[in-house]
Write an enzyme that holds these catalytic residues in place. Structure first.
Site, PDB file in Angstrom:
ATOM      1  N   GLY A  11     -15.220 -43.186 -46.156  1.00 27.29           N
ATOM      2  CA  GLY A  11     -16.021 -42.688 -45.035  1.00 27.29           C
ATOM      3  C   GLY A  11     -17.379 -43.347 -44.980  1.00 27.29           C
ATOM      4  O   GLY A  11     -17.990 -43.631 -46.014  1.00 27.29           O
ATOM      5  N   ALA A  22     -30.273 -54.404 -49.216  1.00 26.31           N
ATOM      6  CA  ALA A  22     -30.961 -54.540 -50.504  1.00 26.31           C
ATOM      7  C   ALA A  22     -30.196 -55.465 -51.446  1.00 26.31           C
ATOM      8  O   ALA A  22     -30.790 -56.335 -52.100  1.00 26.31           O
ATOM      9  CB  ALA A  22     -31.133 -53.160 -51.148  1.00 26.31           C
ATOM     10  N   ARG A  72      -9.534 -47.373 -44.955  1.00 22.46           N
ATOM     11  CA  ARG A  72      -8.857 -46.858 -46.146  1.00 22.46           C
ATOM     12  C   ARG A  72      -7.578 -47.664 -46.361  1.00 22.46           C
ATOM     13  O   ARG A  72      -6.929 -48.073 -45.398  1.00 22.46           O
ATOM     14  CB  ARG A  72      -8.546 -45.366 -45.998  1.00 22.46           C
ATOM     15  CG  ARG A  72      -9.800 -44.526 -45.748  1.00 22.46           C
ATOM     16  CD  ARG A  72      -9.490 -43.040 -45.722  1.00 22.46           C
ATOM     17  NE  ARG A  72     -10.615 -42.257 -45.237  1.00 22.46           N
ATOM     18  CZ  ARG A  72     -11.647 -41.845 -45.972  1.00 22.46           C
ATOM     19  NH1 ARG A  72     -11.672 -42.167 -47.267  1.00 22.46           N
ATOM     20  NH2 ARG A  72     -12.625 -41.145 -45.459  1.00 22.46           N
ATOM     21  N   GLY A 102     -17.267 -43.793 -52.147  1.00 21.91           N
ATOM     22  CA  GLY A 102     -17.069 -42.620 -52.984  1.00 21.91           C
ATOM     23  C   GLY A 102     -16.145 -42.894 -54.149  1.00 21.91           C
ATOM     24  O   GLY A 102     -15.896 -44.051 -54.513  1.00 21.91           O
ATOM     25  N   ASP A 103     -15.584 -41.816 -54.728  1.00 17.99           N
ATOM     26  CA  ASP A 103     -14.799 -42.006 -55.944  1.00 17.99           C
ATOM     27  C   ASP A 103     -13.508 -42.786 -55.697  1.00 17.99           C
ATOM     28  O   ASP A 103     -13.040 -43.501 -56.583  1.00 17.99           O
ATOM     29  CB  ASP A 103     -14.506 -40.661 -56.621  1.00 17.99           C
ATOM     30  CG  ASP A 103     -13.640 -39.742 -55.770  1.00 17.99           C
ATOM     31  OD1 ASP A 103     -13.434 -40.030 -54.584  1.00 17.99           O
ATOM     32  OD2 ASP A 103     -13.171 -38.728 -56.313  1.00 17.99           O
ATOM     33  N   THR A 126     -21.688 -41.730 -49.861  1.00  7.72           N
ATOM     34  CA  THR A 126     -20.869 -40.685 -49.245  1.00  7.72           C
ATOM     35  C   THR A 126     -21.752 -39.498 -48.910  1.00  7.72           C
ATOM     36  O   THR A 126     -22.595 -39.107 -49.728  1.00  7.72           O
ATOM     37  CB  THR A 126     -19.727 -40.228 -50.168  1.00  7.72           C
ATOM     38  OG1 THR A 126     -19.146 -39.021 -49.650  1.00  7.72           O
ATOM     39  CG2 THR A 126     -20.202 -39.974 -51.585  1.00  7.72           C
ATOM     40  N   ASP A 128     -20.797 -36.539 -48.866  1.00  5.89           N
ATOM     41  CA  ASP A 128     -20.267 -35.345 -49.525  1.00  5.89           C
ATOM     42  C   ASP A 128     -20.999 -34.962 -50.800  1.00  5.89           C
ATOM     43  O   ASP A 128     -20.917 -33.820 -51.247  1.00  5.89           O
ATOM     44  CB  ASP A 128     -18.783 -35.544 -49.841  1.00  5.89           C
ATOM     45  CG  ASP A 128     -17.946 -35.778 -48.598  1.00  5.89           C
ATOM     46  OD1 ASP A 128     -18.395 -35.408 -47.499  1.00  5.89           O
ATOM     47  OD2 ASP A 128     -16.843 -36.340 -48.731  1.00  5.89           O
ATOM     48  N   ASP A 130     -20.255 -35.768 -53.841  1.00  2.00           N
ATOM     49  CA  ASP A 130     -19.212 -35.288 -54.747  1.00  2.00           C
ATOM     50  C   ASP A 130     -18.885 -36.282 -55.859  1.00  2.00           C
ATOM     51  O   ASP A 130     -17.736 -36.427 -56.264  1.00  2.00           O
ATOM     52  CB  ASP A 130     -17.941 -34.961 -53.962  1.00  2.00           C
ATOM     53  CG  ASP A 130     -17.380 -36.162 -53.210  1.00  2.00           C
ATOM     54  OD1 ASP A 130     -18.067 -37.198 -53.128  1.00  2.00           O
ATOM     55  OD2 ASP A 130     -16.253 -36.060 -52.695  1.00  2.00           O
ATOM     56  N   ARG A 155     -28.610 -20.965 -33.918  1.00  2.00           N
ATOM     57  CA  ARG A 155     -29.249 -19.674 -34.085  1.00  2.00           C
ATOM     58  C   ARG A 155     -29.813 -19.176 -32.754  1.00  2.00           C
ATOM     59  O   ARG A 155     -29.747 -17.975 -32.445  1.00  2.00           O
ATOM     60  CB  ARG A 155     -30.364 -19.751 -35.133  1.00  2.00           C
ATOM     61  CG  ARG A 155     -31.032 -18.403 -35.400  1.00  2.00           C
ATOM     62  CD  ARG A 155     -32.195 -18.513 -36.360  1.00  2.00           C
ATOM     63  NE  ARG A 155     -31.754 -18.924 -37.679  1.00  2.00           N
ATOM     64  CZ  ARG A 155     -31.999 -20.101 -38.220  1.00  2.00           C
ATOM     65  NH1 ARG A 155     -32.665 -21.028 -37.536  1.00  2.00           N
ATOM     66  NH2 ARG A 155     -31.575 -20.389 -39.426  1.00  2.00           N
ATOM     67  N   ARG A 172     -15.375 -32.403 -47.690  1.00  2.98           N
ATOM     68  CA  ARG A 172     -14.066 -32.397 -48.374  1.00  2.98           C
ATOM     69  C   ARG A 172     -13.971 -31.157 -49.262  1.00  2.98           C
ATOM     70  O   ARG A 172     -14.100 -30.045 -48.784  1.00  2.98           O
ATOM     71  CB  ARG A 172     -13.843 -33.677 -49.175  1.00  2.98           C
ATOM     72  CG  ARG A 172     -13.701 -34.924 -48.315  1.00  2.98           C
ATOM     73  CD  ARG A 172     -13.046 -36.050 -49.069  1.00  2.98           C
ATOM     74  NE  ARG A 172     -13.740 -36.394 -50.308  1.00  2.98           N
ATOM     75  CZ  ARG A 172     -13.292 -37.279 -51.180  1.00  2.98           C
ATOM     76  NH1 ARG A 172     -12.164 -37.917 -50.954  1.00  2.98           N
ATOM     77  NH2 ARG A 172     -13.974 -37.552 -52.275  1.00  2.98           N
ATOM     78  N   LYS A 246     -17.613 -16.817 -32.877  1.00  4.42           N
ATOM     79  CA  LYS A 246     -17.298 -18.161 -32.375  1.00  4.42           C
ATOM     80  C   LYS A 246     -17.336 -19.154 -33.537  1.00  4.42           C
ATOM     81  O   LYS A 246     -18.041 -18.948 -34.524  1.00  4.42           O
ATOM     82  CB  LYS A 246     -18.312 -18.591 -31.301  1.00  4.42           C
ATOM     83  CG  LYS A 246     -18.397 -17.671 -30.089  1.00  4.42           C
ATOM     84  CD  LYS A 246     -17.120 -17.717 -29.264  1.00  4.42           C
ATOM     85  CE  LYS A 246     -17.249 -16.840 -28.019  1.00  4.42           C
ATOM     86  NZ  LYS A 246     -15.997 -16.801 -27.246  1.00  4.42           N
ATOM     87  N   ARG A 255     -22.098 -37.876 -39.882  1.00  4.37           N
ATOM     88  CA  ARG A 255     -22.124 -39.186 -40.529  1.00  4.37           C
ATOM     89  C   ARG A 255     -22.984 -40.202 -39.789  1.00  4.37           C
ATOM     90  O   ARG A 255     -23.271 -41.266 -40.327  1.00  4.37           O
ATOM     91  CB  ARG A 255     -20.699 -39.742 -40.625  1.00  4.37           C
ATOM     92  CG  ARG A 255     -19.841 -39.098 -41.678  1.00  4.37           C
ATOM     93  CD  ARG A 255     -18.551 -39.857 -41.795  1.00  4.37           C
ATOM     94  NE  ARG A 255     -17.617 -39.256 -42.727  1.00  4.37           N
ATOM     95  CZ  ARG A 255     -16.359 -39.623 -42.838  1.00  4.37           C
ATOM     96  NH1 ARG A 255     -15.887 -40.596 -42.062  1.00  4.37           N
ATOM     97  NH2 ARG A 255     -15.564 -39.037 -43.702  1.00  4.37           N
TER      98      ARG A 255
END
Length: 323
Positions: A11, A22, A72, A102-103, A126, A128, A130, A155, A172, A246, A255
């Site tokens: 992602g 960089a 992917r 990510g992982d 990522t 996430d 995670d 709100r 995820r 709702k 993202r």
């Protein structure tokens, strides 16, 4: 002359372009050749690899997404597929790879290192958050700010209609976005996959708020919750027919957009550090992260072997402040 390649995989996350910039500029400053791989491991397999110039990475620090694109490739689990992809690097004399993702992306880099001797460095890209071995991932704080802004807007309408709004956020199986957004955004409850879900706990928050004259609620739900946000909404309506419930799913808007200053600085620090590791021949299947404000190095497998669930106390703080 040293030759390195860069790819983004999985992602997309805000700050990936900053990290690409960089890595590329630091390597070019040292006189190295830099190659970009389009669409991650899919592009590596399809030989979609090109030599980058300073112009390619000019004016991209503030751009969302990734100029290298991403995809992917489940087939990369096959050693034969990895061998074909690795050959496309070797025929150009590329012996070092910086992977931003990510992982899942780290797994690919891990096998390229142990099977084909390619120096690999993983940068945690990522939203996430995670990945073990880093306090924060590139893109997490930008996504968090987007969610907090959405909570503020929701709100207003929840209060206007005396309504309960469930906000589904990404992550995820990791509840970091939801948990942090609940606290920082002043939401009225949070449901994350790491903590047991009890409809009674949400009902109790709503009951207390009504007793205090608060006739609206904004509750954050992580997408990884097994029950699903729509099912939670159905349960609330079933148990209290008077509630106007709702669901708002924020989706991939989390993202996109320009990375925050924090994510730009994080991506830059890690990108420069990646090139320095390669220069010192210390990029033997490693990842970089930030821990207690310092850049740290771990083996790539540390990312998935040491991942832990969220802090129970932090979750309790979020629920305590929800009433």
């Amino acid at each position: 002359m040293k030759k390195i390649a860069i790819l983004t995989s999985g992602g997309d996350a805000q700050g990936m372009n900053t990290a690409i910039r960089a890595v590329a500029k630091t390597a070019m400053f040292k006189g190295w050749e830099v190659y970009g791989i389009r669409r991650g491991y899919k592009g590596m397999l399809e030989d979609d690899i090109y030599k980058m110039t300073p112009l390619d990475v000019s004016n991209i620090a503030d751009k969302g997404g990734t100029i290298l694109k991403t995809a992917r490739l489940p087939e990369f689990k096959d050693p034969k597929v990895r061998a074909l992809a690795a050959e496309n690097l070797k025929k150009r004399g590329i012996d070092s790879l910086v992977t931003i993702g990510g992982d899942g992306s780290y797994h690919g880099a891990y096998y390229l290192n142990i099977e084909h001797g390619i120096q690999t460095v993983g940068l945690p890209g990522t939203i996430d958050n995670d990945i073990a071995g880093t306090d924060f991932t590139i893109g997490f704080y930008t996504a968090l700010n987007i969610v907090i802004d959405a909570i503020s807007k929701l709100r207003d309408t929840a209060q206007s209609h005396d309504r309960t709004i469930l906000v589904e956020v990404m992550g995820r199986n990791c509840g970091d976005i939801a948990l942090n957004a609940c606290i920082a955004g002043g939401a009225n409850g949070v449901i994350i996959p790491e903590m047991p879900y009890k409809i009674e706990a949400i009902e109790e928050i709503i009951r207390k708020r009504r007793e205090e004259g608060k006739n609206f609620d904004v509750i954050v739900v992580s997408e990884g919750v097994k029950e699903g946000t729509q099912e939670i909404a159905r349960q609330l309506k079933e148990r209290n027919p008077k509630l106007d419930v709702k669901v708002t799913t924020l989706g991939h808007i989390q993202r996109g957009g320009s990375p925050t200053a924090f994510d730009r600085l994080l991506a830059t620090r890690l990108g420069v550090a990646a090139v320095n590791l390669i220069e010192k021949n210390e990029a033997d299947g490693v990842m970089l992260g930030i821990e207690k404000t310092l850049v740290v190095t771990h083996k790539l497998q540390y990312a998935w072997e040491n991942y832990e669930k969220k802090d129970q106390k932090f979750y309790e703080i979020a629920m305590m402040l929800s009433i």
